[in-house]
Motif scaffolding. Structure first.
Motif, PDB file in Angstrom:
ATOM      1  N   GLU A  98       7.973  -8.375   7.125  1.00  0.00           N
ATOM      2  CA  GLU A  98       8.702  -8.027   8.343  1.00  0.00           C
ATOM      3  C   GLU A  98       8.671  -9.148   9.393  1.00  0.00           C
ATOM      4  N   THR A  99       8.252 -10.342   9.009  1.00  0.00           N
ATOM      5  CA  THR A  99       8.165 -11.448   9.965  1.00  0.00           C
ATOM      6  C   THR A  99       8.431 -12.757   9.250  1.00  0.00           C
ATOM      7  N   ASP A 100       8.839 -13.768  10.016  1.00  0.00           N
ATOM      8  CA  ASP A 100       8.980 -15.120   9.482  1.00  0.00           C
ATOM      9  C   ASP A 100       7.812 -16.015   9.901  1.00  0.00           C
ATOM     10  N   ALA A 101       6.920 -15.476  10.735  1.00  0.00           N
ATOM     11  CA  ALA A 101       5.781 -16.258  11.216  1.00  0.00           C
ATOM     12  C   ALA A 101       4.734 -16.401  10.109  1.00  0.00           C
ATOM     13  N   ASP A 102       3.939 -17.475  10.185  1.00  0.00           N
ATOM     14  CA  ASP A 102       2.879 -17.685   9.200  1.00  0.00           C
ATOM     15  C   ASP A 102       1.787 -16.640   9.380  1.00  0.00           C
ATOM     16  N   VAL A 103       1.234 -16.191   8.262  1.00  0.00           N
ATOM     17  CA  VAL A 103       0.130 -15.222   8.275  1.00  0.00           C
ATOM     18  C   VAL A 103      -1.182 -15.994   8.291  1.00  0.00           C
ATOM     19  N   ASN A 104      -1.950 -15.848   9.356  1.00  0.00           N
ATOM     20  CA  ASN A 104      -3.213 -16.569   9.499  1.00  0.00           C
ATOM     21  C   ASN A 104      -4.432 -15.750   9.124  1.00  0.00           C
ATOM     22  N   SER A 105      -4.326 -14.423   9.179  1.00  0.00           N
ATOM     23  CA  SER A 105      -5.496 -13.581   8.919  1.00  0.00           C
ATOM     24  C   SER A 105      -5.037 -12.196   8.475  1.00  0.00           C
ATOM     25  N   VAL A 106      -5.775 -11.623   7.517  1.00  0.00           N
ATOM     26  CA  VAL A 106      -5.469 -10.287   6.993  1.00  0.00           C
ATOM     27  C   VAL A 106      -6.770  -9.496   6.922  1.00  0.00           C
ATOM     28  N   ALA A 107      -6.755  -8.232   7.359  1.00  0.00           N
ATOM     29  CA  ALA A 107      -7.973  -7.414   7.321  1.00  0.00           C
ATOM     30  C   ALA A 107      -7.633  -5.958   7.055  1.00  0.00           C
ATOM     31  N   TRP A 108      -8.370  -5.340   6.128  1.00  0.00           N
ATOM     32  CA  TRP A 108      -8.240  -3.907   5.853  1.00  0.00           C
ATOM     33  C   TRP A 108      -9.087  -3.119   6.852  1.00  0.00           C
ATOM     34  N   SER A 109      -8.604  -1.954   7.247  1.00  0.00           N
ATOM     35  CA  SER A 109      -9.443  -1.041   8.019  1.00  0.00           C
ATOM     36  C   SER A 109     -10.532  -0.484   7.106  1.00  0.00           C
ATOM     37  N   PRO A 110     -11.684  -0.065   7.662  1.00  0.00           N
ATOM     38  CA  PRO A 110     -12.775   0.424   6.815  1.00  0.00           C
ATOM     39  C   PRO A 110     -12.400   1.607   5.929  1.00  0.00           C
ATOM     40  N   ASP A 111     -11.481   2.459   6.397  1.00  0.00           N
ATOM     41  CA  ASP A 111     -11.075   3.592   5.572  1.00  0.00           C
ATOM     42  C   ASP A 111      -9.934   3.246   4.622  1.00  0.00           C
ATOM     43  N   ALA A 112      -9.513   1.968   4.619  1.00  0.00           N
ATOM     44  CA  ALA A 112      -8.458   1.455   3.731  1.00  0.00           C
ATOM     45  C   ALA A 112      -7.099   2.074   4.003  1.00  0.00           C
ATOM     46  N   ASP A 113      -6.908   2.704   5.166  1.00  0.00           N
ATOM     47  CA  ASP A 113      -5.626   3.321   5.492  1.00  0.00           C
ATOM     48  C   ASP A 113      -4.659   2.357   6.176  1.00  0.00           C
ATOM     49  N   GLN A 114      -5.177   1.217   6.693  1.00  0.00           N
ATOM     50  CA  GLN A 114      -4.328   0.295   7.441  1.00  0.00           C
ATOM     51  C   GLN A 114      -4.675  -1.155   7.097  1.00  0.00           C
ATOM     52  N   ILE A 115      -3.689  -2.022   7.265  1.00  0.00           N
ATOM     53  CA  ILE A 115      -3.881  -3.464   7.127  1.00  0.00           C
ATOM     54  C   ILE A 115      -3.420  -4.111   8.425  1.00  0.00           C
ATOM     55  N   ALA A 116      -4.274  -4.958   9.002  1.00  0.00           N
ATOM     56  CA  ALA A 116      -3.905  -5.731  10.192  1.00  0.00           C
ATOM     57  C   ALA A 116      -3.616  -7.167   9.777  1.00  0.00           C
TER      58      ALA A 116
END
Length: 299
Positions: free
Chosen positions: A119-137
């Motif tokens: 959903e973006t053209d910007a570079d992805v610098n960091s990815v993290a799962w929420s502890p309950d695995a329901d979300q990705i930031a």
């Protein structure tokens, strides 16, 4: 009948407590529609209405183990099968790339690509799962953070408070907060670590001890401390700052001999903090700070 009549949750993790099934347009279905889910010889059935999401408890289908194949079948009022959807229970690996794509792979078998978030053209610098695995930031070079639902792989929130590219994102161990580190690497501007409530995604704290090049944020395993690293003035050495998370007061500060701290990581027991420092043009080093004796060791 293929189509969008029924949608089983895209990603189901081993050991999950529950999972969802969502109905599409059921206006033309005769009688009361229902959905039957099956897994490893056990099944459960619940009524479902047009556009409704129904939650199933994992115990209703004998638990959810790695590699299980869960199937959802939509039935009409006469128990005729109308549509099916299935998914394999598995862990997952997510990673980002230049150009804005984040890839989510199943962590079983041949690590098959499960989803691409684009959903973006910007570079992805960091990815993290929420502890309950329901979300990705996802932290992006355009100074935003996107938070995706793992159930739907749709954006649930976009955080645009940072003024500079987001270099690091990290969920607190209880999932109630999200730390976001932003900095324009190489520019003589302050780096800022922001802490968001994950209920409202409003900023709860702004931490700006780093003079420039904030590169990494990390929560202690007990969630009681937040560490981040970068460059400090006037020495322009690498620095690490640790704040307690009740009021976010500064607890500890220690430096490296190199120009910039690039990453910080807590030991599993929270007694030590490792950090790597250096730049391509200079020396580099790996350090471990021990909170019991207050000593920082160059290893």
């Amino acid at each position: 009948v293929p189509g969008d009549l029924i949608d089983l949750q895209n990603q189901i993790f081993p050991g999950a407590d529950e999972f969802d099934v969502t109905a599409g347009n059921l206006e033309d279905v005769d009688g009361q529609a229902s959905v039957e889910v099956e897994n490893d010889g056990e099944s459960a059935t619940k009524d479902i209405d047009d556009g409704e999401t129904v939650e199933f408890d994992a115990t209703e289908v004998g638990g959810l183990d790695d590699g299980d194949e869960v199937t959802a079948t939509l039935l009409d009022g006469d128990n005729n099968e109308l549509a099916t959807d299935s998914t394999t229970v598995s862990g997952a690996l997510a990673y980002g790339a230049q150009g804005g794509d984040t890839f989510v792979h199943s962590a079983t078998g041949d690590f098959e690509l499960a989803q691409t978030l684009d959903e973006t053209d910007a570079d992805v610098n960091s990815v993290a799962w929420s502890p309950d695995a329901d979300q990705i930031a996802i932290g992006l070079s355009d100074a935003t953070v996107q938070v995706y639902s793992v159930d739907t792989f749709e954006i649930e929130a976009t955080l645009d408070d940072p003024d500079d590219p987001v270099q690091s994102v990290a969920w607190s161990p209880d999932g109630d907060q999200l730390a976001v580190g932003s900095s324009d690497i190489g520019a003589a501007e302050d780096g800022i670590a922001r802490v968001y409530s994950t209920d409202t995604f409003e900023v709860e704290a702004e931490l700006d001890e780093v003079s420039r090049d904030l590169t990494s944020v990390a929560w202690s395993p007990d969630g009681e401390s937040l560490a981040y690293g970068g460059v400090v003035s006037p020495s322009l050495e690498g620095g690490v700052f640790v704040h307690e998370t009740d009021n976010f007061n500064l607890e500890h500060e220690f430096n490296s001999d190199e120009e910039r701290v690039n990453d910080v990581a807590w030991s599993p027991d929270g007694d030590q903090l490792a950090f790597g420092a250096g730049t391509a043009a200079g020396d580099d080093g790996l350090y471990v700070h021990d909170f019991d004796d207050g000593q920082t060791t160059d290893i």
